[in-house]
Each structure stands twice: as structure tokens, then as C-alpha cells.
Motif scaffolding. Structure first.
Motif, mmCIF file in Angstrom:
data_model
loop_
_atom_site.group_PDB
_atom_site.id
_atom_site.type_symbol
_atom_site.label_atom_id
_atom_site.label_comp_id
_atom_site.label_asym_id
_atom_site.label_seq_id
_atom_site.Cartn_x
_atom_site.Cartn_y
_atom_site.Cartn_z
ATOM 1 N N GLU A 22 0.854 -1.246 0.067
ATOM 2 C CA GLU A 22 0.000 0.047 -0.111
ATOM 3 C C GLU A 22 0.815 1.207 -0.177
ATOM 4 N N SER A 23 0.247 2.362 -0.513
ATOM 5 C CA SER A 23 0.826 3.701 -0.563
ATOM 6 C C SER A 23 2.394 3.728 -0.948
ATOM 7 N N SER B 150 8.780 4.436 -0.557
ATOM 8 C CA SER B 150 8.305 4.117 0.534
ATOM 9 C C SER B 150 6.930 3.476 0.207
ATOM 10 N N LYS C 217 3.817 0.617 2.402
ATOM 11 C CA LYS C 217 3.303 -0.238 3.737
ATOM 12 C C LYS C 217 2.829 -1.700 3.387
ATOM 13 N N ASP D 232 0.826 -3.712 8.988
ATOM 14 C CA ASP D 232 1.057 -2.440 9.916
ATOM 15 C C ASP D 232 2.709 -2.225 9.770
ATOM 16 N N SER D 233 3.188 -2.724 8.707
ATOM 17 C CA SER D 233 4.547 -2.475 8.516
ATOM 18 C C SER D 233 5.155 -1.320 7.481
ATOM 19 N N ASP D 234 6.088 -0.708 7.754
ATOM 20 C CA ASP D 234 6.304 0.479 6.959
ATOM 21 C C ASP D 234 7.843 0.333 6.541
ATOM 22 N N SER E 298 12.876 1.883 8.729
ATOM 23 C CA SER E 298 11.682 1.515 9.108
ATOM 24 C C SER E 298 11.207 1.861 10.504
ATOM 25 N N ASP F 178 3.765 -9.912 8.759
ATOM 26 C CA ASP F 178 3.112 -9.044 7.785
ATOM 27 C C ASP F 178 3.860 -9.393 6.343
#
Length: 240
Positions: free
Chosen positions: A36-37, A55, A57, A60-62, A90, A97
Motif C-alpha cells: 500500500e501507498s 516508501s 506499507k 502494519d509495517s512501513d 522503518s 506481515d
């Protein structure tokens, strides 16, 4: 899968190409993960590909990624290995995930190798928090060398159970989903109450976190096999 409201600017010229990504969501076939994003720049230049300020996601991980992948032609033709030099930053990573299938699906299917055999190179990690089941590893910083289903940290620093830990770590996947871990770490501020609570009293009920307190310094050599499905194989731990 790209929503209509999202944009994908694409330019290609001969053997060179560039993709500028803006708030894209991606999902691969037969893969539980949703990327995502996704933002940033992906480019192709002859025999190498690069990531610039990418960048994204996953659950819940970035992640923030910058790096270069070389030797693409040999890798995709099956004649050689892919070489990577990547920096990963991160705030938080949940290992649950990152898998392509769920833990239940892993148990049902046959075991498969997790670590790549034809990718080598180095990664720099700067992670605020890494979560595995109920365990939390914080302020992780270090350089990771990848080669032949082996990950080696010549030097890594992190926090766990309130203790600051510095040392070296090697993870080798000799058989599918079974990892052999060896490390030598030093800590000057081990808190026994927090440590026993963090590691569920080390699966024993003689001395529990409520029964022990105090601080210590330690230099630990540790070896143990780790099963991706069930965790550390405690009977095979060698510690000094």
C-alpha cells in the motif's frame, strides 16, 4: 491492481526506463500481502535497477528503500546471481506481515526455502521496532550481508527486554524453514525481571519474572536451531 485515482508515470527509452510511483496499491496473485501507498522512483539502466526514496506499507509495517540491483541479465537468464546494495529504514516491522502466506497455510503445505540462494549483497538496516510473535526488538541498526541462504551481521546493535545489546549474528537456512542461529553478544544492562517477562520465563516455571530481580553484564555465545513454524528448538540450545 491500481485504482483509477492513483497515477503511474512511465517512461522507457531503449534499455533504460523509469517508473515514478504515487500512492499506488499493489497485490500479487496467490500472495496475501497488499503493498500500500507505494511512492518513489524505480529505474532501469542497462544491467542494473535502482530504488530512489521508495516508501510503502505492508500490513502494519512501513519501509523506506534506497538501493541498486546489478547483474540483472545473468540473474534473469539463470546464469548468475543478483547483486544488491540496499538501505532499509522503518519505524516498525511485523514479521507476520512479510510472509506470502499465513502461518496456518505454512503448516498445511510442504516446507519451502525462505532465504534466497541466488541473491547476494549488503543491506543497511535502521529499524525502530521489529515484532515477532510477542517479542519486540527495538532500535535495530547494522549492516547485513546476504549470500547463499545465509544472513550475517558483522555488527548489530538493538534493545530487547530493556537491555542494550551489541554483537554479531549469523542466520543460515540449511534445510527449508529451519534456521541455524549463532551469535556473540554483549550487554551491560540486563534487567532480569524484564528479560524473563519478555521471553515468557524461558518456558520454565521454577524461576519466574516475579521471583527474580537485579541487573548484570554479560558476554554471551549462543547457538540454536530455529523452526519458522514453532520457534526456537530449546533442547538444542548451546549457550556460554
Amino acid at each position: 491492481k491500481v485504482n483509477k485515482a492513483q497515477t503511474l508515470d512511465y517512461h522507457i527509452n531503449k534499455c533504460e526506463g523509469q517508473i515514478s510511483m504515487h500512492d499506488i496499491n499493489l497485490k500479487l496473485v496467490d500472495d496475501k500481502r497488499l503493498f500500500e501507498s507505494v511512492n518513489g522512483l524505480l529505474y532501469l539502466r542497462n544491467n542494473e535497477a535502482g530504488l530512489e526514496n521508495v516508501s510503502l506499507k505492508i500490513g502494519d509495517s512501513d519501509f523506506e528503500l534506497n538501493g541498486i540491483f546489478t547483474d540483472l541479465v545473468d540473474y534473469f537468464s539463470g546464469q548468475g546471481n543478483l547483486t544488491a546494495n540496499v538501505a532499509i529504514k522503518s519505524d516498525k516491522i511485523y514479521l507476520s506481515d512479510l510472509g506470502t502466506d499465513t502461518k496456518e497455510e505454512k503448516i498445511r503445505r510442504e516446507r519451502q526455502y525462505v532465504l534466497p540462494n541466488k541473491i547476494e549483497g549488503s543491506l543497511h538496516l535502521d529499524v525502530g521496532t521489529l515484532k515477532y510473535d510477542d517479542h519486540s526488538f527495538d532500535r535495530i541498526k547494522g549492516n547485513m550481508i546476504v549470500t547463499g541462504r545465509t544472513i550475517h551481521f558483522p555488527r548489530i546493535a538493538l534493545q530487547n527486554g530493556g537491555a542494550d545489546v551489541v554483537g554479531s549474528l549469523t542466520i543460515e537456512e540449511r534445510t527449508p524453514e529451519i534456521f541455524y542461529i549463532s551469535s556473540q553478544v554483549v550487554s551491560k544492562n540486563i534487567n532480569f525481571t524484564k528479560l524473563f517477562k519478555e521471553w515468557d520465563n524461558f518456558k520454565q516455571d521454577v524461576i519466574k519474572s516475579k521471583n527474580i530481580q537485579g541487573k548484570a553484564q554479560a558476554n554471551v555465545e549462543f547457538q540454536a536451531p530455529f523452526d519458522l513454524r514453532s520457534g526456537v528448538i530449546s533442547k538444542a540450545i548451546i549457550a556460554k
